[in-house]
Design a protein around this motif. Structure first.
Motif, short mmCIF file in Angstrom:
data_model
loop_
_atom_site.label_atom_id
_atom_site.label_comp_id
_atom_site.label_asym_id
_atom_site.label_seq_id
_atom_site.Cartn_x
_atom_site.Cartn_y
_atom_site.Cartn_z
N GLY A 123 54.37 -13.92 40.95
CA GLY A 123 52.92 -14.66 42.54
C GLY A 123 51.69 -13.70 42.53
O GLY A 123 51.68 -13.31 41.67
N ASP A 124 52.27 -13.73 43.76
CA ASP A 124 50.79 -12.92 44.29
C ASP A 124 51.48 -11.70 45.30
O ASP A 124 52.77 -12.07 45.93
CB ASP A 124 49.84 -13.39 45.44
CG ASP A 124 50.10 -14.92 46.45
OD1 ASP A 124 51.01 -14.12 46.86
OD2 ASP A 124 49.79 -15.77 46.61
N PRO A 125 50.64 -10.73 46.45
CA PRO A 125 51.35 -10.36 46.89
C PRO A 125 52.31 -10.77 48.31
O PRO A 125 53.13 -10.87 48.28
CB PRO A 125 50.36 -9.13 47.56
CG PRO A 125 49.82 -9.76 46.46
CD PRO A 125 48.88 -10.32 45.92
N LEU A 129 55.83 -10.39 47.87
CA LEU A 129 56.48 -8.94 48.37
C LEU A 129 57.01 -9.35 49.26
O LEU A 129 57.17 -8.15 50.44
CB LEU A 129 56.00 -7.94 47.74
CG LEU A 129 55.07 -7.22 45.65
CD1 LEU A 129 54.56 -6.41 45.61
CD2 LEU A 129 56.87 -6.98 45.89
N GLY A 130 56.14 -10.25 50.05
CA GLY A 130 56.05 -10.34 51.60
C GLY A 130 54.82 -9.50 52.10
O GLY A 130 55.06 -9.73 53.07
N VAL A 131 54.07 -9.07 51.05
CA VAL A 131 52.56 -8.72 51.21
C VAL A 131 51.54 -9.78 51.94
O VAL A 131 51.18 -10.00 51.28
CB VAL A 131 52.37 -8.20 50.82
CG1 VAL A 131 51.07 -6.21 51.13
CG2 VAL A 131 53.59 -6.64 50.29
N THR A 167 48.28 -9.74 33.11
CA THR A 167 47.73 -10.35 34.14
C THR A 167 47.77 -9.76 35.89
O THR A 167 48.64 -8.47 35.58
CB THR A 167 48.44 -11.93 34.83
OG1 THR A 167 49.57 -12.05 35.51
CG2 THR A 167 48.79 -13.03 33.77
N ARG A 168 47.25 -10.15 36.72
CA ARG A 168 47.59 -9.10 38.12
C ARG A 168 48.53 -9.13 38.45
O ARG A 168 49.03 -7.86 39.48
CB ARG A 168 46.48 -10.31 38.87
CG ARG A 168 45.04 -10.09 38.96
CD ARG A 168 44.65 -10.53 39.68
NE ARG A 168 43.98 -12.03 39.80
CZ ARG A 168 43.52 -12.97 41.09
NH1 ARG A 168 43.05 -11.71 41.69
NH2 ARG A 168 44.15 -14.27 40.81
N GLU A 169 49.40 -9.68 38.31
CA GLU A 169 50.84 -10.11 38.44
C GLU A 169 51.44 -9.09 38.41
O GLU A 169 52.41 -8.06 39.06
CB GLU A 169 51.94 -10.93 38.15
CG GLU A 169 51.86 -12.82 38.22
CD GLU A 169 52.25 -13.31 37.40
OE1 GLU A 169 53.11 -14.05 38.45
OE2 GLU A 169 52.29 -13.09 36.66
#
Length: 375
Positions: A123-125, A129-131, A167-169
């Motif tokens: 996923g994304d931040p 991570l809840g960021v 990937t960015r993950e």
């Protein structure tokens, strides 16, 4: 007439063999030049899931399954996070039991095939991570580069870029550690990523052209108020960081380099990836020549090229002898040539671009010690 026919047949055979060799070289070079994003590298062995239980997963006994640390385990329909090997558990001699820490999606079932990946988040931040973060489009040479921006209080920023097959993950593994030290963090996609512009020839250039997209992210950071920037890269992302520090017009803003499993000799990496796809050894030189012809990859051997051995800023390398994709010896050589600027943190038992996974706590402490003087 008979002689002419024989000569023509011989010439045709030679031409046919030459064309076949060229085709074989191109096919073998695809092992590095067309690496799919977000999939384990071909050097990563396939394992079989034998059983799952509460907090446990049983896998085929293999050197990969016995690695220390924490990894993602991916199959066709699942991603889970596994921790260390569990001692004292009951299992057959040809299996190993690891801690099952988290199921990201799907469910591993007995008989499923799986591979380890350095990515422990999907996923994304925000979702992983809840960021809180902002999604930016950084102007790049080939078009807009989708970029995550995580704000921080400092005027030293970190720009982090993934490498081969990732990937960015991948950057999410260390994002919390960077946030604890209040660094603003940029995580750009770059040419060839699924969400970024396509490379003009559709090939991965192992950092040789991709560094320009990292340079675009550096320009964005400086234009947005960054006084200093630390470039942080894994695999070919580390190569991009080195290229940017050497070539960018804004290189005076680069205060440090963090390099995880850097690809410092692309020929060795191409040979390793092609070999992992069972390319016969006799074809590996053809793969190298094909890659040169297709991408212009001549490394630092051509006249007037910027060499990677002039590292004049603080640099931390995380690398180890179990990396079969980017040989550790080149990192050792670079550190030995620059003892005043380059520090090598040797990590044992970790595959390519997975130095954090082998011992996250030790890795993050080394990260903190490197970054504190640059704040």
């Amino acid at each position: 007439m008979r002689t002419a026919r024989a000569t023509a047949a011989a010439v045709t055979a030679v031409i046919g063999a030459g064309a076949a060799a060229v085709a074989a070289g191109r096919f073998a070079s695809d092992a590095a030049l067309r690496i799919p994003s977000g999939r384990p590298l071909p050097t990563e062995p396939g394992l079989t899931v034998h059983a799952t239980a509460a907090g446990q997963v049983t896998l085929t006994r293999d050197l990969a399954a016995l690695r220390p640390g924490r990894y993602g385990l991916v199959g066709e329909r699942f991603h889970v996070v596994v921790g260390p090997v569990l001692a004292g558990t009951s299992h057959s001699a040809d299996t190993v039991v690891r801690r099952l820490e988290r199921v990201t999606y799907g469910t591993p079932e007995p008989g499923d095939r799986a591979r380890f990946t350095p990515n422990v988040h999907v996923g994304d931040p925000a979702t992983a991570l809840g960021v809180d973060h902002t999604v930016l489009d950084v102007p790049g040479e080939l078009g807009p580069l989708p970029t995550w921006f995580v704000p921080g209080a400092r005027d030293t920023w970190v720009i982090a870029v993934h490498g081969l097959g990732a990937t960015r993950e991948h950057v999410l593994n260390v994002l919390d550690a960077l946030r604890r030290n209040q660094f603003p963090v940029l995580v750009p996609a770059y040419r060839g990523d699924p969400e970024a512009p396509r490379s003009p020839d559709g090939l991965n250039h192992l950092g040789e052209t991709e560094w320009r997209d990292l340079d675009a992210a550096l320009r964005h950071a400086v234009d947005s108020g960054a006084r200093k920037v630390v470039l942080y890269g894994w695999s070919t992302g580390a190569t991009m960081a080195l290229r940017t520090a050497a070539r960018s017009e804004l290189r005076e803003h680069v205060a440090g380099l963090l390099l995880d499993s850097p690809v410092l000799d692309w020929e060795s990496t191409l040979r390793a990836l092609a070999g992992a796809r069972r390319t016969p050894g006799v074809l590996l030189p053809l793969a190298v020549r094909a890659a040169q012809g297709r991408t212009g990859l001549y490394g630092d051997h051509r006249p007037g090229a910027v060499r990677l051995d002039g590292v004049a800023i603080p640099t931390q390398i995380f690398h180890g002898p179990d990396d079969t994709v980017a040989p550790w010896r080149f990192s050792r050589r670079l550190a030995a040539a620059h003892p005043n600027t380059v520090t090598l943190q040797t990590v044992r038992g970790a595959p390519h671009a997975a130095m954090w996974n082998a011992d996250p706590a030790a890795y993050e402490e080394s990260l903190r010690r490197f970054l504190v003087p640059l704040m």
